[in-house]
Design an enzyme around this catalytic site. Structure first.
Site, PDB file in Angstrom:
ATOM      1  N   GLN A 122     -12.108   6.741  -3.729  1.00 28.28           N
ATOM      2  CA  GLN A 122     -12.502   7.290  -2.438  1.00 28.28           C
ATOM      3  C   GLN A 122     -13.834   8.027  -2.578  1.00 28.28           C
ATOM      4  OE1 GLN A 122     -11.366   6.783   0.497  1.00 28.28           O
ATOM      5  NE2 GLN A 122      -9.260   6.037   0.253  1.00 28.28           N
ATOM      6  N   ASP A 131      -7.355  -7.864   1.661  1.00 31.62           N
ATOM      7  CA  ASP A 131      -6.286  -7.983   2.654  1.00 31.62           C
ATOM      8  C   ASP A 131      -6.797  -7.477   3.985  1.00 31.62           C
ATOM      9  OD1 ASP A 131      -4.678  -5.298   3.693  1.00 31.62           O
ATOM     10  OD2 ASP A 131      -5.866  -4.945   1.895  1.00 31.62           O
ATOM     11  N   PHE A 137      -3.011   5.393   4.328  1.00 31.56           N
ATOM     12  CA  PHE A 137      -4.019   5.107   5.349  1.00 31.56           C
ATOM     13  C   PHE A 137      -3.419   5.183   6.744  1.00 31.56           C
ATOM     14  CE2 PHE A 137      -6.212   2.181   8.224  1.00 31.56           C
ATOM     15  CZ  PHE A 137      -7.476   2.738   8.197  1.00 31.56           C
ATOM     16  N   ASP A 150       0.852  -1.180   0.000  1.00 30.52           N
ATOM     17  CA  ASP A 150       0.000   0.000   0.000  1.00 30.52           C
ATOM     18  C   ASP A 150       0.896   1.240   0.000  1.00 30.52           C
ATOM     19  OD1 ASP A 150       0.978   0.196   2.561  1.00 30.52           O
ATOM     20  OD2 ASP A 150      -0.891  -0.317   3.541  1.00 30.52           O
ATOM     21  N   SER A 151       0.301   2.405  -0.124  1.00 28.68           N
ATOM     22  CA  SER A 151       1.098   3.626  -0.233  1.00 28.68           C
ATOM     23  C   SER A 151       1.536   4.169   1.116  1.00 28.68           C
ATOM     24  CB  SER A 151       0.290   4.711  -0.954  1.00 28.68           C
ATOM     25  OG  SER A 151      -0.787   5.142  -0.143  1.00 28.68           O
TER      26      SER A 151
END
Length: 270
Positions: A191, A268, A97, A93-94
């Site tokens: 989003q 995930d 979050f 992931d980036s």
């Protein structure tokens, strides 16, 4: 090397489907739950266990790896796979979050986010370009863009800002990635909270960009289960059937079954 996704079987009464995701030499059969190795290790399991269980795609977290062990260590190993003795496919992931979830430690800016490390209080910045560079150092096969995940309960103005920022950063990310595309594949993130109109508008704009995969972020973050299901059901007919769909952070059995029903291919959760 290319990412290819082929639907092998489509359910006639729902959006559920079975597919093959060919990813840098690995064949991933979907729907699939990806075990999470946040810092490069899946808790309670060795790399040998993962291979025995036939998991050929796992997830690691950019935020945590960036802070510890850090990029210099990962560079010295030529990537996370060598560091953790794992030779299959890897999605990261980036880190966005994790940054946004630490609400007292981050500041959202026009070009990215500034945050303090939860480990030692040191100050850092994530931008759309920087998180791509970090994930390339990690050695990801699938990288995620930086997005703006508005907290659950946000008002319409905040949800709109999150959607607009996510789209703007997605365009910036793709332009940067396209300058020097490698074996890594970049996914965008939808989003809009539980506002279905925002979600659909954001998704339409994202799917006009040539991303090979679409992720849905900002769900399963505290909203009522009825809202979770309503958003999935509303988005399902609008998801490009030719690309893999990834529902981020979802891992309970009931939520996975709802996701599969509405066309999700990858999951995930810790």
């Amino acid at each position: 090397m290319s990412l290819q996704f082929t639907v092998q079987k489509q359910d006639q009464n729902s959006h559920a489907r079975a597919g093959n995701l060919e990813l840098n030499g690995e064949l991933v059969q979907t729907p699939m739950f990806m075990p999470v190795g946040t810092r490069g290790s899946i808790k309670s399991l060795s790399s040998e266990d993962i291979l025995t269980l036939d998991y050929n795609l796992i997830l690691a977290n950019t935020y945590h790896l960036y802070l510890k062990p850090g990029l210099k260590v990962l560079e010295s190993f030529s990537g996370l796979k060598n560091f953790m003795s794992y030779n299959k496919a890897l999605l990261t992931d980036s880190g966005g979050f994790q940054v946004f979830s630490l609400s007292s430690l981050f500041k959202l800016e026009e070009n990215g986010v500034r945050f303090q490390s939860h480990i030692d209080g040191s100050r850092h910045t994530f931008t759309p370009k920087k998180v791509i560079d970090i994930q390339r150092t990690i050695g990801s096969d699938i990288m995620m863009v930086l997005d703006d995940c508005a907290p659950f309960g946000s008002d319409l103005a905040r949800l709109q800002k999150g959607s607009e920022t996510t789209l703007r950063w997605a365009l910036e990310s793709w332009n940067y990635y396209s300058e020097e595309p490698g074996k890594e594949h970049l996914f965008c993130i939808n989003q809009g909270g539980t506002n279905l109109d925002l979600r659909k508008s954001n998704l339409e704009s994202l799917q006009n960009l040539p991303y090979p995969g679409i992720a849905i972020g900002g769900l399963s973050v505290g909203e009522p289960r009825e809202e979770f299901r309503r958003v999935l059901e509303g988005l399902a007919p609008n998801l490009d059937p030719n690309r893999p769909h990834y529902l981020m952070g979802v891992g309970t059995v009931s939520d996975i079954l709802d996701g599969v029903k509405h066309g999700i291919d990858l999951f995930d959760c810790v």
